[in-house]
Design an enzyme around this catalytic site. Structure first.
Site, PDB file in Angstrom:
ATOM      1  N   TYR A   1      -1.976   0.546   9.672  1.00 31.70           N
ATOM      2  CA  TYR A   1      -3.128  -0.054   8.904  1.00 31.70           C
ATOM      3  C   TYR A   1      -0.831  -0.292   7.774  1.00 31.70           C
ATOM      4  O   TYR A   1      -0.388  -1.284   7.503  1.00 31.70           O
ATOM      5  CB  TYR A   1      -3.432  -0.061   8.405  1.00 31.70           C
ATOM      6  CG  TYR A   1      -3.790  -0.312   6.598  1.00 31.70           C
ATOM      7  CD1 TYR A   1      -3.811  -1.314   6.387  1.00 31.70           C
ATOM      8  CD2 TYR A   1      -3.415   0.629   5.316  1.00 31.70           C
ATOM      9  CE1 TYR A   1      -3.912  -1.990   5.038  1.00 31.70           C
ATOM     10  CE2 TYR A   1      -3.405  -0.040   4.091  1.00 31.70           C
ATOM     11  CZ  TYR A   1      -3.292  -0.807   3.689  1.00 31.70           C
ATOM     12  OH  TYR A   1      -3.858  -1.698   2.444  1.00 31.70           O
TER      13      TYR A   1
ATOM     14  N   LYS B   1       2.182  -3.077   6.122  1.00 31.93           N
ATOM     15  CA  LYS B   1       2.342  -3.658   5.113  1.00 31.93           C
ATOM     16  C   LYS B   1       4.169  -3.232   5.194  1.00 31.93           C
ATOM     17  O   LYS B   1       4.671  -4.266   4.519  1.00 31.93           O
ATOM     18  CB  LYS B   1       1.695  -2.126   4.038  1.00 31.93           C
ATOM     19  CG  LYS B   1       0.495  -2.663   4.170  1.00 31.93           C
ATOM     20  CD  LYS B   1      -0.057  -3.995   3.468  1.00 31.93           C
ATOM     21  CE  LYS B   1      -1.677  -4.216   3.167  1.00 31.93           C
ATOM     22  NZ  LYS B   1      -1.715  -5.931   2.707  1.00 31.93           N
TER      23      LYS B   1
ATOM     24  N   SER C   1       1.008  -1.251  -0.163  1.00 31.08           N
ATOM     25  CA  SER C   1      -0.443  -0.346  -0.238  1.00 31.08           C
ATOM     26  C   SER C   1       0.862   1.281   0.415  1.00 31.08           C
ATOM     27  O   SER C   1       2.168   1.723   0.346  1.00 31.08           O
ATOM     28  CB  SER C   1      -0.660   0.135   1.336  1.00 31.08           C
ATOM     29  OG  SER C   1      -1.963   1.705   1.642  1.00 31.08           O
TER      30      SER C   1
END
Length: 326
Positions: free
Chosen positions: A141, A145, A117
Site C-alpha cells: 500500500y 503511494k 500516506s
C-alpha cells in the site's frame, strides 16, 4: 473553483467535499461506491457512478464538468491485504491513477491534490517524521503511494501541472459542525472498529501486539481529525492556484496515542464495555509513527483544531449513533 473529487463518497472524500462546498466550490463526485455511499455525499455536489479504471468515464466527466482541479482519494488502503494482493493494488491504485492523470493532461487540467500516506516512510528512522525522512515502505500500500508521488514529479516537469501530495497520518473523527456523516463500509481502521464493537455489531476488539517497544506495549499512531485533513485539502488547492508550486506535505498532529490509549478512550467516551482480545502483531506495522507537520503549518497557514483523542472519538461516536439509529 470547479473541483472533481474522485472517491468523494468515501469517509475522507465526503468531508473534503463538505469543505469545498463551504468554500463555494462547484463539486462533482466520481466514485464506484465500493467503500463509500451516495448518501454520504453532502448536498450541493453532483455525482457520477464510475471507476478510475474506466478511461471513457474519466474523459466524459472532465469534458462535461470542465474542472479546474482534481482531488484524488480513490484507492485500496488495507496495509495487510496489500502485501498479498499486489496485482489488485497495482491495478486500482497505480493504473487507475495513471488513467486519471492522463485524462487531466488531455483536458489541460493543471491542479491535482493527491491523497498520499505516511505509509511511504516505512519504519521510522527518527521521530517525529518530517518530509525529509527516508521513504522505504514496508507494505505494498505504501509502495503504491510512493510510486504515484514519483510519477507526479515527472508529470510536473513535463506539463503545466501542479500537485500537492498530502501524506496523511491516521485519519479519524467526524465533522462536528454538521449532522452529515460518512460511515465506512467494512472498516479496517482502529476507531471505526472500536465503535462498531461498542455498538455490538462486532464481537470484540482485537489489539494487535502488546509487546512493542512502547510505554504500554501497543502501537503508537498520530490520529488526525478528518475535518483538519479536509481543510488542508482546500488550503492546498488555493496554494497551488496562487503560487503555481507543487507540494509534498505531512498532515498529522505531532502527537501520538497508543492503541491501548485509544481503546480506553473509546470505553470512556461511549460508556460501553468493549470486549478486548490481545492478538499478535500484524505484518507491516511499525511500533510508533507520528508527524512533524511544520511545513503544512507554515506554507498553508494550517493548524489542526482537534488533537485530543477523546474529542476525536466522541465526534465519531455521535456519527455512528446517528447512523445506527436510522
Amino acid at each position: 473553483m470547479r473541483a472533481l473529487v474522485v472517491g468523494g463518497a468515501g469517509y475522507i472524500g465526503s468531508h473534503v467535499v463538505f469543505y469545498l462546498l463551504k468554500d463555494n466550490c462547484e463539486v462533482l463526485v466520481l466514485d464506484n461506491l465500493s467503500f463509500g455511499s451516495e448518501s454520504s455525499i453532502p448536498k450541493g455536489a453532483d455525482f457520477v457512478l464510475g471507476d478510475i479504471r474506466n478511461k471513457e468515464v474519466l474523459t466524459r466527466c472532465m469534458q462535461n464538468f470542465k474542472p479546474e482541479v482534481v482531488v484524488h482519494l480513490a484507492a485500496l488502503k488495507s496495509v495487510g491485504k496489500s502485501i498479498h494482493e499486489i496485482a489488485v493494488y497495482s491495478d486500482i491504485n497505480i493504473t487507475g491513477t495513471i488513467n486519471l492523470l492522463n485524462a487531466m493532461i488531455a483536458q489541460n487540467i493543471p491542479y491535482f491534490v493527491f491523497s498520499s500516506s505516511a505509509a511511504v516512510y516505512g519504519t521510522p528512522v527518527y521521530l517525529p517524521i518530517d518530509e525529509k525522512h527516508p521513504t522505504k515502505p514496508i507494505n505494498y500500500y505504501g509502495e503504491t503511494k510512493l510510486i504515484i508521488e514519483q510519477m507526479l514529479q515527472w508529470y510536473s516537469r513535463a506539463y503545466p501541472f501542479y500537485y500537492s501530495a498530502l501524506r496523511y497520518f491516521n485519519a479519524s473523527g467526524h465533522e462536528p459542525a454538521s449532522s452529515f456523516f460518512a460511515i465506512e463500509k467494512n472498516p479496517e481502521n482502529l476507531i471505526p472498529i472500536l465503535l462498531e464493537t461498542a455498538l455490538g455489531t462486532r464481537k470484540d476488539f482485537t489489539l494487535f501486539g502488546d509487546d512493542y517497544d512502547t510505554p504500554d506495549g501497543s502501537c503508537i499512531r498520530d490520529y488526525i481529525h478528518v475535518s483538519d485533513l479536509a481543510r488542508a485539502h482546500l488550503l492546498s488547492l488555493h496554494f497551488l492556484k496562487e503560487k503555481k508550486q507543487s507540494l509534498t506535505l505531512n498532515l498529522g498532529t505531532g502527537k501520538g496515542f497508543s492503541t491501548r490509549e485509544a481503546y480506553e478512550s473509546a470505553v470512556r467516551v461511549t460508556k460501553k464495555d468493549i470486549p478486548l482480545t490481545i492478538g499478535g502483531r500484524r505484518e507491516g506495522d511499525p511500533a510508533s509513527m507520528y508527524a512533524l507537520s511544520d511545513r503544512a503549518r507554515n506554507l498553508l497557514a494550517w493548524q489542526p483544531k482537534y488533537n485530543n483523542i477523546d474529542d476525536i472519538i466522541l465526534h465519531s461516536w455521535k456519527a455512528y449513533q446517528r447512523n445506527f439509529e436510522t
